[in-house]
Design an enzyme around this catalytic site. Sequence first.
Site, PDB file in Angstrom:
ATOM      1  N   MET A 134       0.805  -1.219   0.000  1.00 20.27           N
ATOM      2  CA  MET A 134       0.000   0.000   0.000  1.00 20.27           C
ATOM      3  C   MET A 134       0.842   1.276   0.000  1.00 20.27           C
ATOM      4  O   MET A 134       0.542   2.240   0.702  1.00 20.27           O
ATOM      5  CB  MET A 134      -0.962  -0.012   1.210  1.00 20.27           C
ATOM      6  CG  MET A 134      -1.908  -1.196   1.221  1.00 20.27           C
ATOM      7  SD  MET A 134      -2.878  -1.359  -0.301  1.00 20.27           S
ATOM      8  CE  MET A 134      -4.080  -0.058  -0.032  1.00 20.27           C
ATOM      9  N   ARG A 135       1.878   1.268  -0.793  1.00 17.83           N
ATOM     10  CA  ARG A 135       2.681   2.468  -0.998  1.00 17.83           C
ATOM     11  C   ARG A 135       2.755   2.733  -2.492  1.00 17.83           C
ATOM     12  O   ARG A 135       2.953   1.795  -3.277  1.00 17.83           O
ATOM     13  CB  ARG A 135       4.124   2.272  -0.517  1.00 17.83           C
ATOM     14  CG  ARG A 135       4.289   2.018   0.942  1.00 17.83           C
ATOM     15  CD  ARG A 135       4.084   3.237   1.783  1.00 17.83           C
ATOM     16  NE  ARG A 135       4.969   4.342   1.446  1.00 17.83           N
ATOM     17  CZ  ARG A 135       4.761   5.591   1.862  1.00 17.83           C
ATOM     18  NH1 ARG A 135       3.699   5.890   2.589  1.00 17.83           N
ATOM     19  NH2 ARG A 135       5.605   6.553   1.542  1.00 17.83           N
ATOM     20  N   ILE A 136       2.611   4.001  -2.866  1.00 17.21           N
ATOM     21  CA  ILE A 136       2.831   4.345  -4.264  1.00 17.21           C
ATOM     22  C   ILE A 136       4.331   4.332  -4.504  1.00 17.21           C
ATOM     23  O   ILE A 136       5.094   4.947  -3.745  1.00 17.21           O
ATOM     24  CB  ILE A 136       2.233   5.730  -4.579  1.00 17.21           C
ATOM     25  CG1 ILE A 136       0.704   5.663  -4.438  1.00 17.21           C
ATOM     26  CG2 ILE A 136       2.631   6.191  -5.969  1.00 17.21           C
ATOM     27  CD1 ILE A 136       0.011   6.999  -4.561  1.00 17.21           C
ATOM     28  N   LEU A 137       4.749   3.597  -5.523  1.00 16.14           N
ATOM     29  CA  LEU A 137       6.183   3.493  -5.819  1.00 16.14           C
ATOM     30  C   LEU A 137       6.552   4.461  -6.941  1.00 16.14           C
ATOM     31  O   LEU A 137       5.888   4.486  -7.984  1.00 16.14           O
ATOM     32  CB  LEU A 137       6.520   2.053  -6.218  1.00 16.14           C
ATOM     33  CG  LEU A 137       6.438   1.036  -5.060  1.00 16.14           C
ATOM     34  CD1 LEU A 137       6.435  -0.390  -5.594  1.00 16.14           C
ATOM     35  CD2 LEU A 137       7.590   1.242  -4.077  1.00 16.14           C
TER      36      LEU A 137
ATOM     37  N   ASN B  15       1.416  -6.135 -10.295  1.00 11.03           N
ATOM     38  CA  ASN B  15       0.520  -5.694  -9.214  1.00 11.03           C
ATOM     39  C   ASN B  15      -0.847  -6.318  -9.443  1.00 11.03           C
ATOM     40  O   ASN B  15      -1.185  -6.689 -10.580  1.00 11.03           O
ATOM     41  CB  ASN B  15       0.396  -4.166  -9.240  1.00 11.03           C
ATOM     42  CG  ASN B  15      -0.465  -3.642  -8.094  1.00 11.03           C
ATOM     43  OD1 ASN B  15      -0.368  -4.109  -6.966  1.00 11.03           O
ATOM     44  ND2 ASN B  15      -1.332  -2.687  -8.390  1.00 11.03           N
TER      45      ASN B  15
ATOM     46  N   HIS C 291      -4.880  -5.271  -8.677  1.00  6.22           N
ATOM     47  CA  HIS C 291      -5.719  -4.161  -8.249  1.00  6.22           C
ATOM     48  C   HIS C 291      -7.168  -4.657  -8.195  1.00  6.22           C
ATOM     49  O   HIS C 291      -7.635  -5.306  -9.137  1.00  6.22           O
ATOM     50  CB  HIS C 291      -5.588  -2.997  -9.242  1.00  6.22           C
ATOM     51  CG  HIS C 291      -6.393  -1.812  -8.831  1.00  6.22           C
ATOM     52  ND1 HIS C 291      -6.029  -1.005  -7.766  1.00  6.22           N
ATOM     53  CD2 HIS C 291      -7.567  -1.322  -9.294  1.00  6.22           C
ATOM     54  CE1 HIS C 291      -6.935  -0.064  -7.614  1.00  6.22           C
ATOM     55  NE2 HIS C 291      -7.874  -0.228  -8.530  1.00  6.22           N
TER      56      HIS C 291
ATOM     57  N   GLU D  12       2.435   5.059 -14.033  1.00  2.00           N
ATOM     58  CA  GLU D  12       1.089   5.611 -13.854  1.00  2.00           C
ATOM     59  C   GLU D  12       0.348   4.738 -12.839  1.00  2.00           C
ATOM     60  O   GLU D  12       0.294   3.505 -13.003  1.00  2.00           O
ATOM     61  CB  GLU D  12       0.358   5.574 -15.202  1.00  2.00           C
ATOM     62  CG  GLU D  12      -0.963   6.289 -15.207  1.00  2.00           C
ATOM     63  CD  GLU D  12      -1.729   5.994 -16.492  1.00  2.00           C
ATOM     64  OE1 GLU D  12      -2.953   6.142 -16.490  1.00  2.00           O
ATOM     65  OE2 GLU D  12      -1.086   5.583 -17.489  1.00  2.00           O
TER      66      GLU D  12
ATOM     67  N   ASP E 157      -1.810   2.376 -11.024  1.00  2.00           N
ATOM     68  CA  ASP E 157      -2.765   1.359 -11.484  1.00  2.00           C
ATOM     69  C   ASP E 157      -3.013   1.460 -12.988  1.00  2.00           C
ATOM     70  O   ASP E 157      -4.082   1.050 -13.477  1.00  2.00           O
ATOM     71  CB  ASP E 157      -4.098   1.454 -10.721  1.00  2.00           C
ATOM     72  CG  ASP E 157      -3.912   1.275  -9.217  1.00  2.00           C
ATOM     73  OD1 ASP E 157      -3.068   0.443  -8.826  1.00  2.00           O
ATOM     74  OD2 ASP E 157      -4.584   1.973  -8.441  1.00  2.00           O
TER      75      ASP E 157
ATOM     76  N   THR F   7     -11.407 -14.043  -3.613  1.00  2.00           N
ATOM     77  CA  THR F   7     -11.310 -15.461  -4.019  1.00  2.00           C
ATOM     78  C   THR F   7     -10.795 -15.553  -5.456  1.00  2.00           C
ATOM     79  O   THR F   7     -10.061 -16.485  -5.802  1.00  2.00           O
ATOM     80  CB  THR F   7     -12.667 -16.193  -3.935  1.00  2.00           C
ATOM     81  OG1 THR F   7     -13.576 -15.608  -4.856  1.00  2.00           O
ATOM     82  CG2 THR F   7     -13.249 -16.157  -2.535  1.00  2.00           C
TER      83      THR F   7
HETATM   84  C1  GRF Z   1      -6.137  -7.030  -2.369  1.00  2.00           C
HETATM   85  O1  GRF Z   1      -7.505  -6.751  -2.525  1.00  2.00           O
HETATM   86  C2  GRF Z   1      -5.355  -6.450  -3.506  1.00  2.00           C
HETATM   87  O2  GRF Z   1      -6.039  -6.440  -4.713  1.00  2.00           O
HETATM   88  C3  GRF Z   1      -5.135  -5.034  -3.040  1.00  2.00           C
HETATM   89  O3  GRF Z   1      -4.908  -5.148  -1.660  1.00  2.00           O
HETATM   90  C4  GRF Z   1      -5.553  -6.312  -1.166  1.00  2.00           C
HETATM   91  C5  GRF Z   1      -4.504  -7.124  -0.478  1.00  2.00           C
HETATM   92  O4  GRF Z   1      -5.040  -8.220   0.196  1.00  2.00           O
HETATM   93  N1  GRF Z   1      -4.073  -4.422  -3.787  1.00  2.00           N
HETATM   94  P1  GRF Z   1      -4.075  -9.298   0.843  1.00  2.00           P
HETATM   95  O5  GRF Z   1      -3.103  -8.564   1.767  1.00  2.00           O
HETATM   96  O6  GRF Z   1      -3.372 -10.025  -0.248  1.00  2.00           O
HETATM   97  O7  GRF Z   1      -4.981 -10.195   1.640  1.00  2.00           O
END
Ligand code: GRF
Length: 227
Positions: free
Chosen positions: A95-98, A112, A114, A148, A150, A177
């Site tokens: 959860m960091r913008i690189l 990645n 998303h 850019e 995502d 899932t």
């Molecule tokens: C996932 O929904 C992924 O798409 C998003 O962050 C969430 C990470 O979930 N980027 P986890 O840590 O893999 O359970």
Amino acid sequence: MSTTPRARLVVLISGSGSNLQAFIDASASGTLPAEIAAVISNNPGAKGLERATSAGIPALVLNHRDYTERTQFDRELADLVEQFQPDLVILAGFMRILSSAFVDRFAGRLLNIHPSLLPKYPGLNTHQRAIDAGDSSAGATVHFVSNELDGGPPILQASVPIVAGDSPDTLAARVLTQEHQIYPLAAEWFCRGRLQLENGVVLLDGAPLPQSGYRYSPPEEVNDVAK
Ligand code: GRF
């Protein structure tokens, strides 16, 4: 027995690590011809670090809070990742913008996932935004990472229905899932030499993929939710 040599992966996480777990399981079962050389988190409290340790994988922390400059953190993170000589770097809920200080070092071997059907809903709160928009489906996209947010070229998408009464949490669980199916699969294609990024175009078995990536067919139980 597969003759494909095992690739080396480094997985970056910030939280629960359920996608990391899908990689650990796919690697252990042999469907993914890769070993996870290291798991690195920017968050010392990430539950995924315990998943890595339980699987015997080196688990490291590089805390972004110890840095005042984003590019310095990105450079040191890239140096740390490089020490493990990865063939492929996996952002799994990182959860960091690189910045380009990181991204350019791993261009073409940085993936990645998303939680939306890109190009819809880049950024945060994707499930709330899909529900608020009255969409009938949501999903997830595995993509190569570019500078850019995502916005890098999509590889594989899976969609799930949005059903009456869905909250962001119920929808996120249904999407997850599918994430656990498509993310190791895209990595498997890469590790088997089937997937490349060439001049911004994603090639699978030498042929360009559609603009929004390959569409994964969801398994039965996901369709059942809509009934
Ligand atoms: C996932 O929904 C992924 O798409 C998003 O962050 C969430 C990470 O979930 N980027 P986890 O840590 O893999 O359970």
